[in-house]
Write a protein that holds these residues in place. Structure first.
Motif, short mmCIF file in Angstrom:
data_model
loop_
_atom_site.label_atom_id
_atom_site.label_comp_id
_atom_site.label_asym_id
_atom_site.label_seq_id
_atom_site.Cartn_x
_atom_site.Cartn_y
_atom_site.Cartn_z
N CYS A 58 0.85 -1.19 0.00
CA CYS A 58 0.00 0.00 0.00
C CYS A 58 0.89 1.24 0.00
O CYS A 58 1.94 1.26 0.65
CB CYS A 58 -0.92 -0.04 1.22
SG CYS A 58 -2.05 1.36 1.33
N HIS A 59 0.45 2.25 -0.73
CA HIS A 59 1.25 3.47 -0.93
C HIS A 59 0.37 4.71 -0.89
O HIS A 59 -0.73 4.71 -1.41
CB HIS A 59 1.90 3.39 -2.33
CG HIS A 59 2.58 4.64 -2.78
ND1 HIS A 59 1.90 5.70 -3.36
CD2 HIS A 59 3.88 4.99 -2.75
CE1 HIS A 59 2.77 6.66 -3.67
NE2 HIS A 59 3.97 6.26 -3.32
N VAL A 60 0.88 5.75 -0.24
CA VAL A 60 0.26 7.07 -0.33
C VAL A 60 1.37 8.09 -0.55
O VAL A 60 2.33 8.14 0.22
CB VAL A 60 -0.53 7.43 0.96
CG1 VAL A 60 -1.01 8.88 0.92
CG2 VAL A 60 -1.74 6.52 1.13
N VAL A 82 -2.80 6.95 -4.06
CA VAL A 82 -3.31 6.07 -2.99
C VAL A 82 -3.60 4.71 -3.65
O VAL A 82 -4.52 4.58 -4.46
CB VAL A 82 -4.59 6.66 -2.35
CG1 VAL A 82 -5.11 5.75 -1.23
CG2 VAL A 82 -4.33 8.06 -1.82
N THR A 84 -3.55 0.31 -3.14
CA THR A 84 -3.38 -0.93 -2.38
C THR A 84 -3.33 -2.10 -3.37
O THR A 84 -4.18 -2.17 -4.29
CB THR A 84 -4.53 -1.17 -1.37
OG1 THR A 84 -4.59 -0.06 -0.48
CG2 THR A 84 -4.33 -2.44 -0.56
N ARG A 89 -6.63 -5.70 -0.51
CA ARG A 89 -7.64 -4.67 -0.31
C ARG A 89 -8.65 -5.05 0.77
O ARG A 89 -8.75 -6.21 1.13
CB ARG A 89 -8.37 -4.37 -1.64
CG ARG A 89 -7.40 -3.65 -2.58
CD ARG A 89 -8.05 -3.16 -3.84
NE ARG A 89 -6.97 -2.63 -4.70
CZ ARG A 89 -7.05 -2.46 -6.00
NH1 ARG A 89 -8.18 -2.73 -6.61
NH2 ARG A 89 -6.02 -1.99 -6.67
N TYR A 93 -5.85 -1.09 4.92
CA TYR A 93 -4.47 -0.60 4.70
C TYR A 93 -4.45 0.83 4.16
O TYR A 93 -3.65 1.65 4.60
CB TYR A 93 -3.71 -1.53 3.74
CG TYR A 93 -3.34 -2.87 4.35
CD1 TYR A 93 -3.57 -3.14 5.69
CD2 TYR A 93 -2.74 -3.86 3.58
CE1 TYR A 93 -3.24 -4.37 6.25
CE2 TYR A 93 -2.39 -5.08 4.12
CZ TYR A 93 -2.65 -5.34 5.46
OH TYR A 93 -2.31 -6.55 6.00
N ALA A 94 -5.30 1.12 3.18
CA ALA A 94 -5.29 2.49 2.64
C ALA A 94 -5.75 3.48 3.71
O ALA A 94 -5.21 4.59 3.80
CB ALA A 94 -6.19 2.58 1.40
N SER A 95 -6.70 3.06 4.53
CA SER A 95 -7.15 3.94 5.63
C SER A 95 -6.00 4.21 6.58
O SER A 95 -5.77 5.35 7.01
CB SER A 95 -8.31 3.30 6.40
OG SER A 95 -9.34 2.94 5.51
N LEU A 98 -3.48 6.52 4.87
CA LEU A 98 -3.99 7.90 4.81
C LEU A 98 -3.89 8.56 6.18
O LEU A 98 -3.49 9.73 6.29
CB LEU A 98 -5.46 7.89 4.37
CG LEU A 98 -5.73 7.84 2.88
CD1 LEU A 98 -7.22 7.61 2.62
CD2 LEU A 98 -5.29 9.13 2.18
N ASN A 122 -14.29 6.51 -6.21
CA ASN A 122 -13.58 6.51 -4.92
C ASN A 122 -14.10 7.55 -3.94
O ASN A 122 -13.60 7.64 -2.81
CB ASN A 122 -12.08 6.74 -5.14
CG ASN A 122 -11.40 5.52 -5.72
OD1 ASN A 122 -11.74 4.39 -5.36
ND2 ASN A 122 -10.47 5.70 -6.62
#
Ligand SMILES: CC(C)(COP(=O)(O)OP(=O)(O)OC[C@H]1O[C@@H](n2cnc3c(N)ncnc32)[C@H](O)[C@@H]1OP(=O)(O)O)[C@@H](O)C(=O)NCCC(=O)NCCS
Length: 175
Positions: A58-60, A82, A84, A89, A93-95, A98, A122
């Motif tokens: 996961c990346h932001v 953003v 994943t 998913r 992870y994205a939460s 972030l 999204n």
């Protein structure tokens, strides 16, 4: 499974993030996305979630930028990229990434608000995480000059004070 979360320099950590970008946003996919034809800014920082042995799942991307809101200087935290990994998913992870990005921007001490751009599918994801629509106009730079940007919708997150109307000039490339 153990997951490690780090905020790393954007340039130095690109080799770690690159496989995830290649898997989700290879050039032939990006070119068909609404923002694909725009020149975008390279992230100054990256929040990376790494799993063993998969690597980055996961990346932001994060940047800090002096922008102008209705002609007045404000400091924005730009969030982008953003992503994943498909197999990871709906695990939060994205939460998590972030939240780490927002905390990183908060810790900087001078950021007024975070800003990201997203596609309609999204919107619910971001609204569910406290992001609000910015209902004004966005201007930014492109190699050919200053343009009004409306390819994807702007959403803001309040850190000290987030504008929701008016005009934001990104004073540089979009992210
Ligand atoms: C959008 C994206 C980043 C979300 O990543 P993610 O890691 O799956 O996100 P999260 O797990 O934090 O949350 C996603 C959903 O799963 C739910 N969820 C979180 N943890 C969960 C868990 N343990 N079990 C079940 N569901 C869970 C969340 O509530 C959320 O649901 P909701 O949006 O209906 O409220 C991912 O789908 C993606 O990479 N998409 C392709 C690239 C893209 O479009 N990026 C956005 C650019 S703006």
């Amino acid at each position: 499974m153990s997951i490690e979360i780090e905020v790393l320099n954007g340039d130095a950590s690109w080799p770690l993030a690159e496989p995830l970008f290649n898997a989700i946003w290879p050039p032939h996919v990006v070119e068909k996305l609404p923002w694909g034809r725009f020149t975008t800014a390279y992230p100054e920082w990256r929040v990376l979630l790494q799993a063993d042995p998969e690597g980055v799942v996961c990346h932001v991307g994060v940047q800090r930028r002096d922008v102008k809101w209705n002609g007045r200087k404000m400091r924005a935290g730009g969030i982008g990229g953003v992503l994943t990994h498909e197999g990871f998913r709906r695990r939060g992870y994205a939460s998590l990434a972030l939240n780490a990005a927002i905390q990183f921007l908060r810790d900087e001490g001078s950021i007024d608000f975070a800003l990201l751009f997203c596609e309609p599918h999204n919107v619910a994801f971001y609204v569910g995480r406290g992001w609000k629509p910015f209902e004004g106009e966005i201007f930014c730079d492109q190699p050919e000059g200053r343009i009004r940007y409306d390819a994807t919708a702007p959403y803001v997150f309040d850190i000290r004070r987030a504008p929701q109307r008016g005009t934001i000039d990104l004073c540089g490339l979009p992210w």
